[in-house]
Design an enzyme around this catalytic site. Structure first.
Site, PDB file in Angstrom:
ATOM      1  N   HIS A 160     -34.825 -11.306  18.449  1.00  0.00           N
ATOM      2  CA  HIS A 160     -34.509 -10.250  17.474  1.00  0.00           C
ATOM      3  C   HIS A 160     -33.870 -10.866  16.230  1.00  0.00           C
ATOM      4  O   HIS A 160     -34.288 -10.588  15.103  1.00  0.00           O
ATOM      5  CB  HIS A 160     -33.566  -9.223  18.119  1.00  0.00           C
ATOM      6  N   GLU A 161     -32.861 -11.684  16.444  1.00  0.00           N
ATOM      7  CA  GLU A 161     -32.110 -12.218  15.303  1.00  0.00           C
ATOM      8  C   GLU A 161     -32.953 -13.187  14.464  1.00  0.00           C
ATOM      9  O   GLU A 161     -32.909 -13.146  13.239  1.00  0.00           O
ATOM     10  CB  GLU A 161     -30.818 -12.879  15.779  1.00  0.00           C
ATOM     11  N   HIS A 164     -35.176 -11.461  12.095  1.00  0.00           N
ATOM     12  CA  HIS A 164     -34.538 -11.082  10.821  1.00  0.00           C
ATOM     13  C   HIS A 164     -34.762 -12.179   9.772  1.00  0.00           C
ATOM     14  O   HIS A 164     -34.928 -11.894   8.586  1.00  0.00           O
ATOM     15  CB  HIS A 164     -33.036 -10.852  10.994  1.00  0.00           C
ATOM     16  N   TYR A 175     -31.799  -3.690   3.690  1.00  0.00           N
ATOM     17  CA  TYR A 175     -31.118  -3.334   4.934  1.00  0.00           C
ATOM     18  C   TYR A 175     -30.385  -2.013   4.783  1.00  0.00           C
ATOM     19  O   TYR A 175     -29.173  -1.908   4.939  1.00  0.00           O
ATOM     20  CB  TYR A 175     -30.163  -4.459   5.338  1.00  0.00           C
ATOM     21  N   GLU A 184     -34.824  -3.521  11.268  1.00  0.00           N
ATOM     22  CA  GLU A 184     -34.306  -3.571  12.642  1.00  0.00           C
ATOM     23  C   GLU A 184     -35.447  -3.458  13.658  1.00  0.00           C
ATOM     24  O   GLU A 184     -35.474  -4.170  14.661  1.00  0.00           O
ATOM     25  CB  GLU A 184     -33.333  -2.408  12.870  1.00  0.00           C
ATOM     26  N   ASP A 257     -23.640   2.852   9.591  1.00  0.00           N
ATOM     27  CA  ASP A 257     -24.646   1.912  10.091  1.00  0.00           C
ATOM     28  C   ASP A 257     -25.747   1.673   9.036  1.00  0.00           C
ATOM     29  O   ASP A 257     -26.929   1.671   9.345  1.00  0.00           O
ATOM     30  CB  ASP A 257     -25.236   2.456  11.406  1.00  0.00           C
ATOM     31  N   HIS A 262     -29.725   0.960  12.925  1.00  0.00           N
ATOM     32  CA  HIS A 262     -29.871   0.690  14.365  1.00  0.00           C
ATOM     33  C   HIS A 262     -30.140   1.971  15.146  1.00  0.00           C
ATOM     34  O   HIS A 262     -30.235   1.939  16.364  1.00  0.00           O
ATOM     35  CB  HIS A 262     -28.602   0.057  14.939  1.00  0.00           C
TER      36      HIS A 262
HETATM   37 ZN    ZN Z   1     -30.865  -6.610  13.976  1.00  0.00          ZN
END
Ligand code: ZN
Length: 342
Positions: A160-161, A164, A175, A184, A257, A262
């Site tokens: 996941h990271e 990004h 974002y 995301e 958020d 998210h």
């Molecule tokens: Zn993320």
């Protein structure tokens, strides 16, 4: 920009809850660190693709020694043997699995497509409850052991990271709000696909969870998010309830958020799940190819919304599989299934 795996709504719940005061304090500190990081402004230098066609990962794992300082001391370089420190070696292996996945599935040479070195810092902070991509490298906390285990554990967290990073070098979706939720979501999509590829699972066999294994024993939950059934990943007195919608009817309007990045990511996540399971087989081969080509193909804008992204996936599917192809109609039905008409 830093992208964290544990969203602020979970940390806020822990910080404001009635649980262990030490956990509350650490959650407050994690939130303070995250918002300090959010105010960082950084100019990203996008490296043009180079003719480097070696496709060899170049990993360095660093150890922050439980301090909140980057980058920490180098403890394992590319090709060096295992250190015996579980989280150092997990991080090394998962950076490698992610690199191998993007090479094998899409012939992508690292995050930037040009062999970018992969750097991880582990043992960041004191029982720090998060992992993040800071625009240049991965950072992992050890977790508090009561709510969260080590953040190096689940492969899809690393996947996941690092995704990004790929988004940063390609579509660069901002974002915030819907483009942020798409940012995301594509990280969840490829995080899950990396795990499925690593385990050799078809779309039917996959759990479609993000961060399975990250919640400590005793927490009422299975993961951070579910692409199959958004909103069902956890429901716990200390963590609250998974707030993700899986359909536009339940879209959450919020300023928190980053405008629910998210939270509303559950909607495009579920669309991907619907497309992949309708097409069948290995999800990274067809549905994954459509999403990957859409993300990296140069047609998205930084402020593309759900509708625009859905239309772009349909164009990609039509190009790959024909306007009347079964795959294209699966993609169309997936978006209408979550209330987005492309
Ligand atoms: Zn993320």
């Amino acid at each position: 920009m830093r992208c964290h795996i544990v969203p602020p709504h979970m940390l806020e719940r822990i910080a404001g809850g009635a649980g262990d005061p030490a956990l509350r304090d650490r959650a407050r500190r994690t939130l303070a660190l995250s918002s300090a990081a959010r105010s960082e402004r950084r100019t990203l230098l996008v490296t043009p693709p180079s003719p480097n066609e070696d496709f060899v990962p170049n990993r360095t794992i660093r150890d922050a020694g439980n301090r909140e300082e980057l980058p920490g001391k180098a403890v394992r370089a590319e090709g060096a043997p295992a250190t015996g420190d579980k989280v150092v070696d997990q991080s090394y292996d998962w950076l490698g699995a992610t690199f191998d996945f993007f090479e094998a599935a899409y012939r992508r040479n690292s995050i930037d497509g040009a062999g970018l070195p992969l750097i991880s810092t582990v043992h960041y902070g004191d029982r720090y409850d998060n992992a993040f991509w800071n625009g240049e490298q991965m950072v992992y906390g050890d977790g508090d052991g009561t709510l969260f285990t080590e953040f190096t554990g689940p492969l899809d967290v690393t996947g996941h990271e690092l995704t990004h990073g790929i988004t940063q070098y390609t579509a660069n979706l901002e974002y915030y709000s819907q483009p942020g939720a798409l940012n995301e979501s594509v990280s969840d999509v490829f995080g899950s696909l990396i795990k499925q590829w690593h385990l050799g699972q078809t779309a039917d066999q996959a759990d479609w969870l993000i961060g399975q294994g990250l919640l400590a024993e005793g927490v009422n939950g299975v993961a951070l998010r579910s692409m199959k059934e958004p909103g069902t990943a956890y429901d716990d007195p200390q963590l609250g309830k998974d707030p993700q919608p899986g359909h536009m009817d339940h879209y959450v309007e919020t300023y928190r958020d980053n405008g629910g990045v998210h939270i509303n990511s559950g909607i495009p996540n579920h669309a991907f799940y619907l497309a992949a399971t309708a097409i069948g087989g290995n999800a990274w081969e067809k549905a994954g190819r459509v999403w990957y080509d859409t993300l990296t193909g140069g047609t998205l804008k930084t402020d593309t919304d759900f509708k625009g992204f859905a239309a772009a996936t349909l164009e990609t599917a039509a190009r790959l599989y024909g306007a009347d192809g079964a795959e294209t109609s699966a993609v169309r039905q997936a978006w209408t299934g979550v209330g987005v008409s492309p």
